[in-house]
Write a protein that holds these residues in place. Structure first.
Motif, PDB file in Angstrom:
ATOM      1  N   ASP A  22      10.103 -16.163 -26.920  1.00 19.48           N
ATOM      2  CA  ASP A  22       8.650 -16.374 -27.398  1.00 19.48           C
ATOM      3  C   ASP A  22       8.229 -17.240 -26.386  1.00 19.48           C
ATOM      4  OD1 ASP A  22       9.455 -18.759 -28.333  1.00 19.48           O
ATOM      5  OD2 ASP A  22       9.218 -18.237 -30.459  1.00 19.48           O
ATOM      6  N   ALA A  24       7.684 -20.554 -26.842  1.00 22.37           N
ATOM      7  CA  ALA A  24       8.423 -21.490 -26.690  1.00 22.37           C
ATOM      8  C   ALA A  24       9.935 -21.852 -26.192  1.00 22.37           C
ATOM      9  CB  ALA A  24       8.741 -22.312 -28.332  1.00 22.37           C
ATOM     10  N   THR A  25      10.137 -20.561 -25.847  1.00 16.79           N
ATOM     11  CA  THR A  25      11.673 -20.538 -25.163  1.00 16.79           C
ATOM     12  C   THR A  25      11.739 -19.804 -23.771  1.00 16.79           C
ATOM     13  OG1 THR A  25      12.225 -18.520 -26.265  1.00 16.79           O
ATOM     14  CG2 THR A  25      12.688 -20.414 -27.365  1.00 16.79           C
ATOM     15  N   GLN A  54      18.010 -17.162 -32.237  1.00 15.08           N
ATOM     16  CA  GLN A  54      16.528 -17.217 -32.390  1.00 15.08           C
ATOM     17  C   GLN A  54      16.021 -19.098 -32.462  1.00 15.08           C
ATOM     18  OE1 GLN A  54      14.839 -14.577 -34.965  1.00 15.08           O
ATOM     19  NE2 GLN A  54      13.728 -13.705 -33.496  1.00 15.08           N
ATOM     20  N   GLU A  55      16.680 -19.463 -33.569  1.00 13.98           N
ATOM     21  CA  GLU A  55      16.275 -20.795 -33.884  1.00 13.98           C
ATOM     22  C   GLU A  55      16.844 -21.859 -33.002  1.00 13.98           C
ATOM     23  OE1 GLU A  55      14.301 -21.868 -36.267  1.00 13.98           O
ATOM     24  OE2 GLU A  55      13.728 -19.768 -37.389  1.00 13.98           O
ATOM     25  N   ARG A  58      14.665 -21.819 -29.749  1.00 14.98           N
ATOM     26  CA  ARG A  58      13.506 -22.509 -30.007  1.00 14.98           C
ATOM     27  C   ARG A  58      13.622 -23.885 -29.962  1.00 14.98           C
ATOM     28  NH1 ARG A  58      12.134 -18.310 -34.361  1.00 14.98           N
ATOM     29  NH2 ARG A  58      10.952 -16.713 -33.176  1.00 14.98           N
ATOM     30  N   GLU A  62      11.986 -26.827 -27.398  1.00 15.62           N
ATOM     31  CA  GLU A  62      11.393 -28.067 -27.766  1.00 15.62           C
ATOM     32  C   GLU A  62      11.932 -29.210 -26.966  1.00 15.62           C
ATOM     33  OE1 GLU A  62      11.266 -28.416 -32.179  1.00 15.62           O
ATOM     34  OE2 GLU A  62      10.602 -26.399 -31.980  1.00 15.62           O
TER      35      GLU A  62
END
Length: 154
Positions: A22, A24-25, A54-55, A58, A62
């Protein structure tokens, strides 16, 4: 934000996959996340591994390090929580040194607080008063069955 769904070159015709990338990645974060989840997490259902990846991607997107995310994944394996809590577990792993230091006195040994001592003393005093106010009943010895029969009770 809904996850984009597309067709993978590796999926069967008519079968879709969920793209874990997404805004953010990036691709490198996804690759690192796949490696971390594969190394740190024992066998799990594919959907669970996908959500963890996924987590993790992300979090890497960050700016967290792979070591921090790996520590969170190791912590995840010790708890009965869903993959969506990985960010909180990474935060918990990051705070672990300060949490440990806050619970210890000098020399890294936990010292009992004055509250602990006061509560222990109050409980001991309450137990003593309970014994003084309510002594145990005298030992009750049942009468032999013959005596009960003779008395017409049994």
């Amino acid at each position: 934000m809904p996850e984009p769904v597309g067709v993978s070159p590796h999926s069967a015709p008519g079968q879709s996959y969920v793209d874990i990338r997404d805004a953010a990645t990036d691709v490198s974060a996804v690759r690192v996340a796949v490696g971390l989840v594969g190394e740190q997490v024992p066998h799990q259902p594919r959907r669970v591994l996908h959500r963890l990846t996924q987590e993790a991607a992300r979090l890497l997107g960050e700016g967290l390090s792979g070591d921090q995310v790996a520590a969170g994944l190791r912590l995840w394996t010790t708890k009965r929580v869903g993959p969506g809590l990985l960010p909180e577990l990474v935060g918990e792993a990051m705070r672990a040194p300060s949490i440990t230091a806050a619970g210890t006195g000098s020399g890294g040994v936990r010292t009992a607080s004055t509250t602990d001592a006061r509560v222990s003393a109050a409980l001991a005093l309450a137990e003593r008063y309970e014994r003084e106010d309510n002594p145990p009943p005298p030992e009750w010895e049942p009468r032999p069955r013959r005596a009960l029969i003779a008395a017409g009770v049994a």
